[in-house]
Write a protein that holds these residues in place. Structure first.
Motif, PDB file in Angstrom:
ATOM      1  N   ASN A  65      -0.470  -2.828 -22.998  1.00  0.00           N
ATOM      2  CA  ASN A  65      -0.568  -2.722 -24.453  1.00  0.00           C
ATOM      3  C   ASN A  65       0.264  -1.563 -25.003  1.00  0.00           C
ATOM      4  N   GLY A  66       1.461  -1.396 -24.408  1.00  0.00           N
ATOM      5  CA  GLY A  66       2.393  -0.390 -24.889  1.00  0.00           C
ATOM      6  C   GLY A  66       2.182   1.010 -24.363  1.00  0.00           C
ATOM      7  N   VAL A  67       1.138   1.225 -23.579  1.00  0.00           N
ATOM      8  CA  VAL A  67       0.817   2.556 -23.042  1.00  0.00           C
ATOM      9  C   VAL A  67       1.258   2.614 -21.579  1.00  0.00           C
ATOM     10  N   THR A  68       2.068   3.603 -21.248  1.00  0.00           N
ATOM     11  CA  THR A  68       2.553   3.733 -19.873  1.00  0.00           C
ATOM     12  C   THR A  68       1.416   4.094 -18.927  1.00  0.00           C
ATOM     13  N   LYS A  69       1.257   3.299 -17.884  1.00  0.00           N
ATOM     14  CA  LYS A  69       0.214   3.532 -16.876  1.00  0.00           C
ATOM     15  C   LYS A  69       0.805   3.981 -15.534  1.00  0.00           C
ATOM     16  N   GLN A  70       1.985   3.476 -15.210  1.00  0.00           N
ATOM     17  CA  GLN A  70       2.650   3.839 -13.961  1.00  0.00           C
ATOM     18  C   GLN A  70       4.092   4.214 -14.263  1.00  0.00           C
ATOM     19  N   ALA A  71       4.591   5.271 -13.627  1.00  0.00           N
ATOM     20  CA  ALA A  71       5.984   5.674 -13.765  1.00  0.00           C
ATOM     21  C   ALA A  71       6.348   6.475 -12.521  1.00  0.00           C
ATOM     22  N   SER A  72       7.245   5.924 -11.716  1.00  0.00           N
ATOM     23  CA  SER A  72       7.584   6.582 -10.462  1.00  0.00           C
ATOM     24  C   SER A  72       8.972   6.141 -10.032  1.00  0.00           C
ATOM     25  N   ASN A  73       9.267   6.339  -8.748  1.00  0.00           N
ATOM     26  CA  ASN A  73      10.563   5.965  -8.186  1.00  0.00           C
ATOM     27  C   ASN A  73      10.346   5.500  -6.762  1.00  0.00           C
ATOM     28  N   THR A  74      11.127   4.518  -6.328  1.00  0.00           N
ATOM     29  CA  THR A  74      10.956   3.980  -4.983  1.00  0.00           C
ATOM     30  C   THR A  74      11.247   5.005  -3.893  1.00  0.00           C
ATOM     31  N   ARG A  75      11.843   6.141  -4.257  1.00  0.00           N
ATOM     32  CA  ARG A  75      12.060   7.187  -3.250  1.00  0.00           C
ATOM     33  C   ARG A  75      10.740   7.739  -2.707  1.00  0.00           C
ATOM     34  N   HIS A  76       9.653   7.509  -3.452  1.00  0.00           N
ATOM     35  CA  HIS A  76       8.363   8.053  -3.034  1.00  0.00           C
ATOM     36  C   HIS A  76       7.575   7.123  -2.120  1.00  0.00           C
ATOM     37  N   MET A  77       8.187   6.019  -1.688  1.00  0.00           N
ATOM     38  CA  MET A  77       7.516   5.147  -0.715  1.00  0.00           C
ATOM     39  C   MET A  77       7.215   5.915   0.563  1.00  0.00           C
ATOM     40  N   LEU A  78       6.053   5.669   1.113  1.00  0.00           N
ATOM     41  CA  LEU A  78       5.690   6.253   2.399  1.00  0.00           C
ATOM     42  C   LEU A  78       6.501   5.599   3.517  1.00  0.00           C
ATOM     43  N   PHE A  79       6.536   4.257   3.511  1.00  0.00           N
ATOM     44  CA  PHE A  79       7.353   3.499   4.456  1.00  0.00           C
ATOM     45  C   PHE A  79       8.486   2.844   3.664  1.00  0.00           C
ATOM     46  N   LYS A  80       9.720   3.213   3.979  1.00  0.00           N
ATOM     47  CA  LYS A  80      10.879   2.719   3.245  1.00  0.00           C
ATOM     48  C   LYS A  80      11.122   1.247   3.569  1.00  0.00           C
ATOM     49  N   VAL A  81      12.010   0.629   2.787  1.00  0.00           N
ATOM     50  CA  VAL A  81      12.278  -0.800   2.935  1.00  0.00           C
ATOM     51  C   VAL A  81      12.726  -1.136   4.357  1.00  0.00           C
ATOM     52  N   ASN A  82      13.630  -0.333   4.917  1.00  0.00           N
ATOM     53  CA  ASN A  82      14.116  -0.645   6.264  1.00  0.00           C
ATOM     54  C   ASN A  82      13.003  -0.545   7.300  1.00  0.00           C
ATOM     55  N   THR A  83      12.080   0.396   7.101  1.00  0.00           N
ATOM     56  CA  THR A  83      10.949   0.533   8.029  1.00  0.00           C
ATOM     57  C   THR A  83      10.017  -0.667   7.915  1.00  0.00           C
ATOM     58  N   LEU A  84       9.785  -1.127   6.697  1.00  0.00           N
ATOM     59  CA  LEU A  84       8.910  -2.289   6.505  1.00  0.00           C
ATOM     60  C   LEU A  84       9.474  -3.525   7.201  1.00  0.00           C
ATOM     61  N   ILE A  85      10.775  -3.755   7.029  1.00  0.00           N
ATOM     62  CA  ILE A  85      11.400  -4.927   7.655  1.00  0.00           C
ATOM     63  C   ILE A  85      11.310  -4.824   9.175  1.00  0.00           C
ATOM     64  N   ALA A  86      11.625  -3.650   9.703  1.00  0.00           N
ATOM     65  CA  ALA A  86      11.578  -3.470  11.153  1.00  0.00           C
ATOM     66  C   ALA A  86      10.159  -3.651  11.681  1.00  0.00           C
ATOM     67  N   ASP A  87       9.185  -3.121  10.961  1.00  0.00           N
ATOM     68  CA  ASP A  87       7.796  -3.211  11.413  1.00  0.00           C
ATOM     69  C   ASP A  87       7.289  -4.647  11.405  1.00  0.00           C
ATOM     70  N   ILE A  88       7.476  -5.350  10.294  1.00  0.00           N
ATOM     71  CA  ILE A  88       6.999  -6.732  10.208  1.00  0.00           C
ATOM     72  C   ILE A  88       7.688  -7.601  11.255  1.00  0.00           C
ATOM     73  N   SER A  89       9.000  -7.398  11.407  1.00  0.00           N
ATOM     74  CA  SER A  89       9.763  -8.283  12.289  1.00  0.00           C
ATOM     75  C   SER A  89       9.478  -8.060  13.771  1.00  0.00           C
ATOM     76  N   LYS A  90       8.748  -7.002  14.106  1.00  0.00           N
ATOM     77  CA  LYS A  90       8.345  -6.829  15.500  1.00  0.00           C
ATOM     78  C   LYS A  90       7.497  -8.010  15.973  1.00  0.00           C
ATOM     79  N   GLY A  91       6.631  -8.494  15.106  1.00  0.00           N
ATOM     80  CA  GLY A  91       5.709  -9.536  15.518  1.00  0.00           C
ATOM     81  C   GLY A  91       5.748 -10.805  14.699  1.00  0.00           C
ATOM     82  N   ILE A  92       6.386 -10.745  13.520  1.00  0.00           N
ATOM     83  CA  ILE A  92       6.463 -11.901  12.630  1.00  0.00           C
ATOM     84  C   ILE A  92       7.923 -12.110  12.257  1.00  0.00           C
ATOM     85  N   THR A  93       8.443 -13.270  12.541  1.00  0.00           N
ATOM     86  CA  THR A  93       9.838 -13.553  12.190  1.00  0.00           C
ATOM     87  C   THR A  93       9.976 -13.663  10.674  1.00  0.00           C
ATOM     88  N   LEU A  94      10.857 -12.845  10.127  1.00  0.00           N
ATOM     89  CA  LEU A  94      11.203 -12.946   8.709  1.00  0.00           C
ATOM     90  C   LEU A  94      12.351 -13.926   8.564  1.00  0.00           C
TER      91      LEU A  94
END
Length: 303
Positions: free
Chosen positions: A227-256
């Motif tokens: 309703n026009g009020v900002t609730k979240q504001a951040s940057n993807t740099r603050h991810m705990l597990f980065k995109v490359n880590t997520l892909i590597a982790d999932i693909s260990k046991g699940i084919t992407l």
């Protein structure tokens, strides 16, 4: 490229297009004009592999925006759908992937206060997906705690099995924006799929930006308003597990596979973490933004 799925009218078939200066260019029709063949849908295009992206980009450039008749339409004259209206598989969701969100969740929800040592993975069925402007359903018989989460979405372009973190981004087709809607009171014995997997709980779009245009997915501002009020504001740099880590982790046991979607987690500012807690209700408007990708705007309706 900025790729979309669109239709010209409500009864028309969905088609694949590229956004070029406020126009949607139909890629299959453009290719046919010079005697070539390109798919008319996003998944088949992704299946063509990385060379299709560079070839299609060159094809678009070759016309210098002098489009053949019937190939390009104003964005305002078409309906933009979810980039992949019906994913082949469940969306891979990542929970607790921003440090501040881990802290707020531990106070408000039954999650651990310690940072996860490995990515927390759940899933959202294909039926959760809705496109830009479509309504988010609120079923008061099921939930009184409907919450919001803005997230970067990763779309896989190449089959990935056991890939390294160093190579992981090479398997990405592109990036998009997703809102992970969550019925907080529908978690069952610690499992999240019913909470996060209900119909309309994955607004997705408005486009897929191909990976060549976003070489670093870890430097994108993202935000969400209710309703026009900002609730979240951040940057993807603050991810705990980065995109490359997520892909590597999932693909260990699940084919992407090509077309698979990973929703990479949300920063702090969700309704459950507020004091007092806040939820969305019929009549509310949710707006999300992701740098370099675009915006989503959705109304919440009663069902």
């Amino acid at each position: 490229m900025r790729l979309v799925t669109y239709r010209t009218e409500i009864t028309a078939a969905a088609r694949l297009g590229a956004i070029v200066n406020h126009h949607v260019v139909d890629l299959a029709k453009l290719a046919a004009h010079i005697g070539e063949v390109l798919p008319d849908n996003m998944l088949d295009f992704i299946d063509l592999g990385p060379l299709a992206v560079s070839h299609t980009s060159d094809l678009l450039d070759s016309f210098n925006e002098q489009w053949p008749l019937g190939v390009a339409l104003s964005v305002q004259n078409v309906k933009i759908l979810a980039p992949i209206p019906r994913p082949r598989k469940n969306i891979f969701g990542i929970g607790l992937n921003y440090v501040e969100h881990v802290a707020e969740s531990s106070l408000a929800l039954d999650t651990a206060k310690d940072l996860p040592k490995e990515p927390v993975i759940f899933s959202k069925p294909p039926t959760t997906v809705i496109g830009p402007g479509d309504a988010i359903e609120h079923n008061s018989e099921i939930t009184q705690q409907l919450d919001w989460e803005v997230e970067l979405a990763v779309i896989m372009g190449t089959r990935a099995k056991g890939v390294s973190e160093e190579d992981a981004l090479k398997y990405v087709f592109g990036y998009s924006l997703i809102i992970d809607m969550s019925a907080r009171d529908c978690r069952r014995a610690g499992q999240w799929i019913y909470s996060k997997g209900q119909d309309t709980y994955a607004p997705f779009g408005p486009c897929i930006v191909t990976a060549d245009e976003i070489p670093d997915p870890q430097d994108l501002a993202l935000s969400l308003k209710v309703n026009g009020v900002t609730k979240q504001a951040s940057n993807t740099r603050h991810m705990l597990f980065k995109v490359n880590t997520l892909i590597a982790d999932i693909s260990k046991g699940i084919t992407l596979e090509p077309g698979d979607i990973i929703a990479t987690g949300t920063p702090e500012g969700v309704g459950a973490g507020r004091s007092p807690q806040e939820w969305v209700w019929p009549g509310d408007i949710i707006e999300a933004h992701l740098e370099k990708i675009g915006d989503l705007r959705h109304s919440v309706i009663a069902v």
